[in-house]
Design a protein around this motif. Structure first.
Motif, PDB file in Angstrom:
ATOM      1  N   VAL A  61       0.834  -1.203   0.000  1.00  0.00           N
ATOM      2  CA  VAL A  61       0.000   0.000   0.000  1.00  0.00           C
ATOM      3  C   VAL A  61       0.870   1.254   0.000  1.00  0.00           C
ATOM      4  CG1 VAL A  61      -1.685   1.321   1.349  1.00  0.00           C
ATOM      5  CG2 VAL A  61      -1.966  -1.138   1.083  1.00  0.00           C
ATOM      6  N   ILE A  62       1.959   1.246   0.759  1.00  0.00           N
ATOM      7  CA  ILE A  62       2.861   2.401   0.791  1.00  0.00           C
ATOM      8  C   ILE A  62       3.389   2.703  -0.616  1.00  0.00           C
ATOM      9  CG2 ILE A  62       5.155   3.168   1.542  1.00  0.00           C
ATOM     10  CD1 ILE A  62       4.609   1.857   4.236  1.00  0.00           C
ATOM     11  N   ARG A  63       3.873   1.690  -1.306  1.00  0.00           N
ATOM     12  CA  ARG A  63       4.465   1.914  -2.626  1.00  0.00           C
ATOM     13  C   ARG A  63       3.408   2.303  -3.658  1.00  0.00           C
ATOM     14  NH1 ARG A  63       9.567   0.852  -3.728  1.00  0.00           N
ATOM     15  NH2 ARG A  63      10.853   0.191  -1.994  1.00  0.00           N
ATOM     16  N   LEU A  64       2.242   1.685  -3.592  1.00  0.00           N
ATOM     17  CA  LEU A  64       1.171   2.061  -4.513  1.00  0.00           C
ATOM     18  C   LEU A  64       0.739   3.505  -4.289  1.00  0.00           C
ATOM     19  CD1 LEU A  64      -1.146  -1.090  -4.578  1.00  0.00           C
ATOM     20  CD2 LEU A  64       0.097  -0.115  -6.507  1.00  0.00           C
ATOM     21  N   VAL A  87      -5.282   1.572  -5.726  1.00  0.00           N
ATOM     22  CA  VAL A  87      -5.160   0.991  -4.390  1.00  0.00           C
ATOM     23  C   VAL A  87      -6.333   0.064  -4.107  1.00  0.00           C
ATOM     24  CG1 VAL A  87      -5.119   1.497  -1.925  1.00  0.00           C
ATOM     25  CG2 VAL A  87      -3.769   2.892  -3.498  1.00  0.00           C
ATOM     26  N   VAL A  88      -7.549   0.506  -4.432  1.00  0.00           N
ATOM     27  CA  VAL A  88      -8.735  -0.325  -4.203  1.00  0.00           C
ATOM     28  C   VAL A  88      -8.650  -1.610  -5.019  1.00  0.00           C
ATOM     29  CG1 VAL A  88     -11.216  -0.465  -4.684  1.00  0.00           C
ATOM     30  CG2 VAL A  88     -10.289   1.519  -3.503  1.00  0.00           C
ATOM     31  N   THR A  89      -8.207  -1.494  -6.263  1.00  0.00           N
ATOM     32  CA  THR A  89      -8.103  -2.681  -7.116  1.00  0.00           C
ATOM     33  C   THR A  89      -7.136  -3.702  -6.538  1.00  0.00           C
ATOM     34  OG1 THR A  89      -8.543  -1.300  -9.048  1.00  0.00           O
ATOM     35  CG2 THR A  89      -7.599  -3.468  -9.445  1.00  0.00           C
ATOM     36  N   VAL A  90      -5.956  -3.263  -6.174  1.00  0.00           N
ATOM     37  CA  VAL A  90      -4.934  -4.189  -5.668  1.00  0.00           C
ATOM     38  C   VAL A  90      -5.308  -4.712  -4.284  1.00  0.00           C
ATOM     39  CG1 VAL A  90      -2.526  -4.388  -4.988  1.00  0.00           C
ATOM     40  CG2 VAL A  90      -3.131  -3.118  -7.046  1.00  0.00           C
TER      41      VAL A  90
END
Length: 335
Positions: A213-216, A256-259
């Motif tokens: 999440v941080i990298r995205l 983010v939601v997708t991943v």
């Protein structure tokens, strides 16, 4: 939207059918559960009786047709070991795995979004570089080792948290009058002792997701900050907070939601290591025990439930994606 949902449901039906064939053949063509379930001292007559009782004397295609017919009626088979419906065994363990997975994803979003947002807004600051270096550790450290270290530090040395088990649970929809009963789903996040037991396995399961999440988020912020509408918002004199949370944050949520949606499915399906390390009584531990004794109905039922869960999560992610990005709806109408 109705046409889209119908099309997706038809696709899901074909996917489930194809996966049922692959799963059934892959599981039932490997090993012989009779060799494990029957005593080595049993004679040939007892072995043949066990084979007929388990339905293993039928050809593989016939076994699959029997399985498919029963599955259409909600019966995914009966456990060889527990002599109970496989679906019942899995559903009994599912709340423990679900609350662990959702707890891990909640921690990942709670920690990863602010850190990624900060790292994207101030990419050259020492704190941002420290955050990105820490995210590499989250990707690199093996889950089982982190779990053992958490137990050693917080359970053995400090004594702050319990090391294994699920702890005290509370029943939802399980009250008759004012008296609690055993009906309903048991959840540990509704009790203090349950939360204490859930903290370490949830954090252990969340470490990889936090890094992701941080990298995205950081990549999304760096890309979005260069967009014309962000520059225009700044030129209008909007405050940095409004530019960040109204114009930037909403747009970076789409990937983010997708991943995260897909990662939620993988977290539910592959929490086996964490559940084994912390003796968490979820589906992962059940499937490991079933594999050890070749309990085929439980293995097949587990895999089919995971397939259905991934399909449902993908559908929810697509619908959420279309809510966040109206262009998706416009493209669907144009198609």
């Amino acid at each position: 939207m109705t046409v889209y949902l119908v099309r997706r449901l038809v696709q899901a039906l074909f996917v489930v059918l194809a996966m049922s064939v692959i799963v059934f053949i892959g599981v039932f063509a490997i090993g012989d559960p009779v060799e494990i379930l029957i005593s080595p001292d049993a004679d040939q007559i007892e072995r043949e009786r066990a084979v007929r009782a388990l339905g293993l004397d039928l050809p593989l295609w016939h076994q699959y047709l029997v399985f498919l017919g029963n599955a259409l009626q909600g019966d995914l088979g009966r456990s060889f070991v527990f002599n109970e419906p496989a679906l019942k065994l899995i559903l009994q363990r599912m709340p423990a795995t679900m609350e662990l997975a959702f707890g891990a994803m909640f921690i990942a979003l709670l920690v990863g979004l602010p850190l990624g947002l900060y790292a994207g807004l101030r990419p050259n600051s020492p704190a941002s570089k420290t955050i990105m270096a820490g995210s590499i550790l989250g990707f690199s450290l093996p889950t089982f080792w982190v779990g053992l270290m958490l137990i050693m530090v917080f359970a053995v040395q400090l004594g702050w948290l319990p090391s294994t088990g699920r702890g005290e649970t509370c029943s939802v929809l399980g009250f008759v009058g004012l008296q609690p009963c055993n009906v309903g789903l048991q959840w540990s996040w509704l009790t203090g002792d349950g939360i204490a037991h859930m903290m370490m396995p949830a954090i252990n399961l969340a470490l990889f997701k936090i890094s992701l999440v941080i990298r995205l988020t950081r990549a999304g912020v760096r890309e979005t900050m260069l967009m014309d509408y962000v520059k225009f918002a700044r030129a209008k004199g909007l405050s940095p907070a409004r530019v960040t949370f109204v114009h930037v944050f909403k747009n970076i949520l789409i990937p983010v939601v997708t991943v995260v949606g897909l990662e939620l499915g993988s977290t539910i399906a592959f929490s086996v290591v964490t559940e084994s390390v912390f003796a968490w009584p979820g589906m992962g531990k059940l499937i490991i025990d079933s594999i050890n004794v070749l309990d085929r109905p439980v293995i097949v039922a587990y895999l089919m439930i995971i397939v259905l869960m991934f399909i449902a999560i993908n559908l929810i992610v697509d619908l959420t994606y279309s809510m966040l990005d109206p262009r998706v709806r416009l493209e669907t109408k144009g198609a």
